[in-house]
Design a protein around this motif. Structure first.
Motif, PDB file in Angstrom:
ATOM      1  N   LEU A  79     -40.310  38.691  43.319  1.00  0.00           N
ATOM      2  CA  LEU A  79     -41.600  38.781  44.097  1.00  0.00           C
ATOM      3  C   LEU A  79     -41.487  39.995  45.064  1.00  0.00           C
ATOM      4  O   LEU A  79     -42.808  40.341  45.775  1.00  0.00           O
ATOM      5  CB  LEU A  79     -42.081  37.595  44.912  1.00  0.00           C
ATOM      6  CG  LEU A  79     -42.265  36.358  43.877  1.00  0.00           C
ATOM      7  CD1 LEU A  79     -42.549  35.050  44.950  1.00  0.00           C
ATOM      8  CD2 LEU A  79     -43.261  36.526  43.078  1.00  0.00           C
ATOM      9  N   GLN A  80     -40.382  40.513  45.592  1.00  0.00           N
ATOM     10  CA  GLN A  80     -40.197  41.495  46.498  1.00  0.00           C
ATOM     11  C   GLN A  80     -40.808  41.077  47.767  1.00  0.00           C
ATOM     12  O   GLN A  80     -41.207  42.052  48.514  1.00  0.00           O
ATOM     13  CB  GLN A  80     -40.664  42.580  46.025  1.00  0.00           C
ATOM     14  CG  GLN A  80     -40.010  43.100  44.620  1.00  0.00           C
ATOM     15  CD  GLN A  80     -38.859  44.052  44.993  1.00  0.00           C
ATOM     16  OE1 GLN A  80     -38.643  44.930  45.904  1.00  0.00           O
ATOM     17  NE2 GLN A  80     -37.771  43.493  44.488  1.00  0.00           N
ATOM     18  N   HIS A  81     -40.816  39.919  48.138  1.00  0.00           N
ATOM     19  CA  HIS A  81     -41.470  39.440  49.431  1.00  0.00           C
ATOM     20  C   HIS A  81     -40.746  37.976  49.654  1.00  0.00           C
ATOM     21  O   HIS A  81     -40.738  36.977  49.233  1.00  0.00           O
ATOM     22  CB  HIS A  81     -42.806  39.370  49.304  1.00  0.00           C
ATOM     23  CG  HIS A  81     -43.509  39.415  50.570  1.00  0.00           C
ATOM     24  ND1 HIS A  81     -43.646  38.573  51.630  1.00  0.00           N
ATOM     25  CD2 HIS A  81     -44.203  40.236  51.271  1.00  0.00           C
ATOM     26  CE1 HIS A  81     -44.116  38.665  52.727  1.00  0.00           C
ATOM     27  NE2 HIS A  81     -44.690  40.155  52.579  1.00  0.00           N
ATOM     28  N   PHE A  82     -39.945  37.825  50.834  1.00  0.00           N
ATOM     29  CA  PHE A  82     -39.450  36.646  51.403  1.00  0.00           C
ATOM     30  C   PHE A  82     -40.404  35.675  51.567  1.00  0.00           C
ATOM     31  O   PHE A  82     -40.292  34.519  51.198  1.00  0.00           O
ATOM     32  CB  PHE A  82     -38.631  36.814  52.593  1.00  0.00           C
ATOM     33  CG  PHE A  82     -37.288  37.640  52.598  1.00  0.00           C
ATOM     34  CD1 PHE A  82     -36.820  38.035  51.157  1.00  0.00           C
ATOM     35  CD2 PHE A  82     -36.495  38.154  53.482  1.00  0.00           C
ATOM     36  CE1 PHE A  82     -35.653  38.627  51.091  1.00  0.00           C
ATOM     37  CE2 PHE A  82     -35.421  38.558  53.231  1.00  0.00           C
ATOM     38  CZ  PHE A  82     -34.815  39.004  51.937  1.00  0.00           C
ATOM     39  N   LYS A  83     -41.586  36.110  52.223  1.00  0.00           N
ATOM     40  CA  LYS A  83     -42.511  34.946  52.673  1.00  0.00           C
ATOM     41  C   LYS A  83     -43.308  34.471  51.258  1.00  0.00           C
ATOM     42  O   LYS A  83     -43.463  33.193  51.372  1.00  0.00           O
ATOM     43  CB  LYS A  83     -43.555  35.711  53.654  1.00  0.00           C
ATOM     44  CG  LYS A  83     -44.546  34.372  54.037  1.00  0.00           C
ATOM     45  CD  LYS A  83     -45.548  35.026  55.082  1.00  0.00           C
ATOM     46  CE  LYS A  83     -46.424  34.050  55.536  1.00  0.00           C
ATOM     47  NZ  LYS A  83     -47.584  34.445  56.397  1.00  0.00           N
ATOM     48  N   ASP A  84     -43.515  35.320  50.555  1.00  0.00           N
ATOM     49  CA  ASP A  84     -44.416  34.983  49.107  1.00  0.00           C
ATOM     50  C   ASP A  84     -43.159  33.883  48.396  1.00  0.00           C
ATOM     51  O   ASP A  84     -43.657  32.993  47.661  1.00  0.00           O
ATOM     52  CB  ASP A  84     -44.620  35.976  48.399  1.00  0.00           C
ATOM     53  CG  ASP A  84     -45.640  36.760  48.668  1.00  0.00           C
ATOM     54  OD1 ASP A  84     -46.477  36.050  49.690  1.00  0.00           O
ATOM     55  OD2 ASP A  84     -45.993  37.837  48.437  1.00  0.00           O
ATOM     56  N   SER A  85     -42.011  34.360  48.550  1.00  0.00           N
ATOM     57  CA  SER A  85     -41.004  33.448  47.841  1.00  0.00           C
ATOM     58  C   SER A  85     -40.776  31.845  48.491  1.00  0.00           C
ATOM     59  O   SER A  85     -40.671  31.389  47.671  1.00  0.00           O
ATOM     60  CB  SER A  85     -39.554  34.106  48.052  1.00  0.00           C
ATOM     61  OG  SER A  85     -39.488  35.614  47.128  1.00  0.00           O
ATOM     62  N   ALA A  86     -40.826  31.958  49.971  1.00  0.00           N
ATOM     63  CA  ALA A  86     -40.747  30.856  50.482  1.00  0.00           C
ATOM     64  C   ALA A  86     -42.044  29.951  49.983  1.00  0.00           C
ATOM     65  O   ALA A  86     -41.888  28.501  49.673  1.00  0.00           O
ATOM     66  CB  ALA A  86     -40.802  31.129  51.869  1.00  0.00           C
ATOM     67  N   THR A  87     -43.188  30.583  49.902  1.00  0.00           N
ATOM     68  CA  THR A  87     -44.382  29.702  49.620  1.00  0.00           C
ATOM     69  C   THR A  87     -44.031  29.241  48.111  1.00  0.00           C
ATOM     70  O   THR A  87     -44.404  28.054  47.863  1.00  0.00           O
ATOM     71  CB  THR A  87     -45.608  30.455  49.527  1.00  0.00           C
ATOM     72  OG1 THR A  87     -45.798  31.110  50.830  1.00  0.00           O
ATOM     73  CG2 THR A  87     -46.946  29.876  49.207  1.00  0.00           C
ATOM     74  N   LYS A  88     -43.632  30.145  47.116  1.00  0.00           N
ATOM     75  CA  LYS A  88     -43.395  29.632  45.652  1.00  0.00           C
ATOM     76  C   LYS A  88     -42.484  28.391  45.696  1.00  0.00           C
ATOM     77  O   LYS A  88     -42.578  27.492  44.859  1.00  0.00           O
ATOM     78  CB  LYS A  88     -43.048  30.797  44.987  1.00  0.00           C
ATOM     79  CG  LYS A  88     -42.968  30.467  43.437  1.00  0.00           C
ATOM     80  CD  LYS A  88     -42.511  31.630  42.543  1.00  0.00           C
ATOM     81  CE  LYS A  88     -42.252  31.314  41.356  1.00  0.00           C
ATOM     82  NZ  LYS A  88     -42.202  32.529  40.302  1.00  0.00           N
ATOM     83  N   LEU A  89     -41.492  28.532  46.506  1.00  0.00           N
ATOM     84  CA  LEU A  89     -40.525  27.569  46.485  1.00  0.00           C
ATOM     85  C   LEU A  89     -40.577  26.394  47.313  1.00  0.00           C
ATOM     86  O   LEU A  89     -39.634  25.138  47.456  1.00  0.00           O
ATOM     87  CB  LEU A  89     -38.929  28.090  46.865  1.00  0.00           C
ATOM     88  CG  LEU A  89     -38.650  29.331  45.837  1.00  0.00           C
ATOM     89  CD1 LEU A  89     -37.415  30.117  46.317  1.00  0.00           C
ATOM     90  CD2 LEU A  89     -38.146  28.801  44.385  1.00  0.00           C
ATOM     91  N   ALA A  90     -41.485  26.285  48.157  1.00  0.00           N
ATOM     92  CA  ALA A  90     -41.971  25.267  49.211  1.00  0.00           C
ATOM     93  C   ALA A  90     -40.829  25.130  50.088  1.00  0.00           C
ATOM     94  O   ALA A  90     -40.404  24.013  50.545  1.00  0.00           O
ATOM     95  CB  ALA A  90     -42.120  24.236  48.337  1.00  0.00           C
ATOM     96  N   ILE A  91     -40.182  26.171  50.694  1.00  0.00           N
ATOM     97  CA  ILE A  91     -39.252  26.324  51.538  1.00  0.00           C
ATOM     98  C   ILE A  91     -39.964  27.159  52.809  1.00  0.00           C
ATOM     99  O   ILE A  91     -40.813  27.989  52.567  1.00  0.00           O
ATOM    100  CB  ILE A  91     -37.864  26.458  51.171  1.00  0.00           C
ATOM    101  CG1 ILE A  91     -37.911  28.063  50.436  1.00  0.00           C
ATOM    102  CG2 ILE A  91     -37.294  25.510  50.331  1.00  0.00           C
ATOM    103  CD1 ILE A  91     -36.766  28.490  50.049  1.00  0.00           C
ATOM    104  N   SER A  92     -38.798  27.276  53.951  1.00  0.00           N
ATOM    105  CA  SER A  92     -39.283  28.313  54.987  1.00  0.00           C
ATOM    106  C   SER A  92     -39.074  29.520  54.679  1.00  0.00           C
ATOM    107  O   SER A  92     -38.012  29.719  54.028  1.00  0.00           O
ATOM    108  CB  SER A  92     -38.947  27.707  56.171  1.00  0.00           C
ATOM    109  OG  SER A  92     -37.561  27.852  56.171  1.00  0.00           O
ATOM    110  N   PRO A  93     -39.822  30.745  55.179  1.00  0.00           N
ATOM    111  CA  PRO A  93     -39.337  32.123  55.003  1.00  0.00           C
ATOM    112  C   PRO A  93     -37.651  32.240  55.669  1.00  0.00           C
ATOM    113  O   PRO A  93     -36.948  32.975  55.270  1.00  0.00           O
ATOM    114  CB  PRO A  93     -40.096  32.905  55.894  1.00  0.00           C
ATOM    115  CG  PRO A  93     -41.504  31.816  55.730  1.00  0.00           C
ATOM    116  CD  PRO A  93     -40.990  30.618  55.889  1.00  0.00           C
TER     117      PRO A  93
END
Length: 293
Positions: free
Chosen positions: A17-31
């Motif tokens: 995703l090249q993005h930490f915040k988007d990854s957090a959203t997808k994984l349901a965890i915090s940035p």
């Protein structure tokens, strides 16, 4: 190991995703959890995985190679931990135990099943003794009467009645027994109980049991027992599904039906709780449907 696998999955998601915040959203965890995971991996590898600034992240050259390796390893792990299957998942061996008396009923059903599912191998163990399901690695079992191990996952199929029978010729020569006590005056055909070395005990109404004494023909096979009693060698107690065809043809007659015991449950069981492979589930459902008719 489990924590490290979680780190790798977080890293791969961030790399895609090249993005930490988007990854957090997808994984349901915090940035913050994503950031910490990447930092832990960088400490473990001793290499920088991402070039970061306030607006974007980009894999380093090492990070690109590491991402490629992670993808392969995680894919292999998913395959290893997924149900072992070929095509629809119907492959491998199933070991089944059942009473030898059910040979004529179970055999045709299993032949049909094997024809429909050529990638499944069947290992059928016919025995009138209780199987050591763990030692023999039994997947499924069929048993008449109460199951000794309450941890089994079992479903009822039907009921099995036990009938006292003899041939018309035998009864013409020796007469009808008028009571259970009169059985001592008659010749008997019986199955061998390998656990005791004696004939199997006969069961009757109200918990009454009888140990055959005048055994003229002792066998370890239910079909041979039926053949012997049909030939007029004595009185026997047999399962209803075995005796019924010979009764309908007039080759046997029932004796003392007023003393018949309560029919025994016939159960299909799995010795082990927990996940069930597709092939075992398929045979379990097939036998339950066919034998409950």
């Amino acid at each position: 190991m489990r924590d490290k696998l979680a780190l790798l999955r977080i890293f791969c998601t961030a790399a895609e995703l090249q993005h930490f915040k988007d990854s957090a959203t997808k994984l349901a965890i915090s940035p913050q959890a994503v950031t910490r995971a990447v930092q832990q991996l960088e400490q473990l590898t001793g290499e920088l995985l991402f070039h970061r600034n306030t607006r974007q992240i980009q894999l380093t050259q090492f990070g690109q190679r590491f991402y490629h390796d992670c993808q392969q390893q995680l894919a292999q792990l998913e395959q290893l931990l997924s149900p072992h299957q070929q095509g629809s998942g119907l492959t491998g061996e199933i070991r089944l135990t059942a009473p030898a008396a059910m040979r004529s009923i179970l055999g045709p059903l299993l032949i049909t099943f094997a024809s429909l599912h050529p990638h499944i191998r069947l290992d059928l163990r016919l025995s009138d003794q209780h199987s050591a399901v763990v030692d023999e690695q039994i997947d499924l079992g069929i048993r008449a009467g109460a199951l000794r191990d309450q941890s089994f996952v079992a479903v009822p199929l039907s009921k099995v009645a036990l009938w006292l029978v003899a041939s018309p010729n035998y009864l013409e020569q020796h007469g009808q027994p008028a009571s259970l006590e009169a059985l001592n005056e008659h010749q008997q055909v019986s199955m061998l109980d390998h656990a005791t070395g004696k004939p199997w005990i006969w069961f009757f109404k109200d918990g009454i049991t009888y140990q055959p004494r005048q055994v003229r023909f002792l066998v370890n096979d239910a079909e041979q027992e039926l053949a012997a009693v049909t030939a007029g060698l004595g009185v026997a107690q047999v399962a209803d599904f075995l005796a019924l065809p010979t009764l309908q043809r007039g080759e046997l007659q029932r004796i003392l039906p007023q003393y018949d015991p309560t029919p025994w449950p016939l159960s299909l069981y799995r010795p082990q709780r927990g996940p069930v492979s597709p092939r075992v589930r398929l045979l379990f459902d097939y036998l339950r449907e066919q034998l409950s008719k």
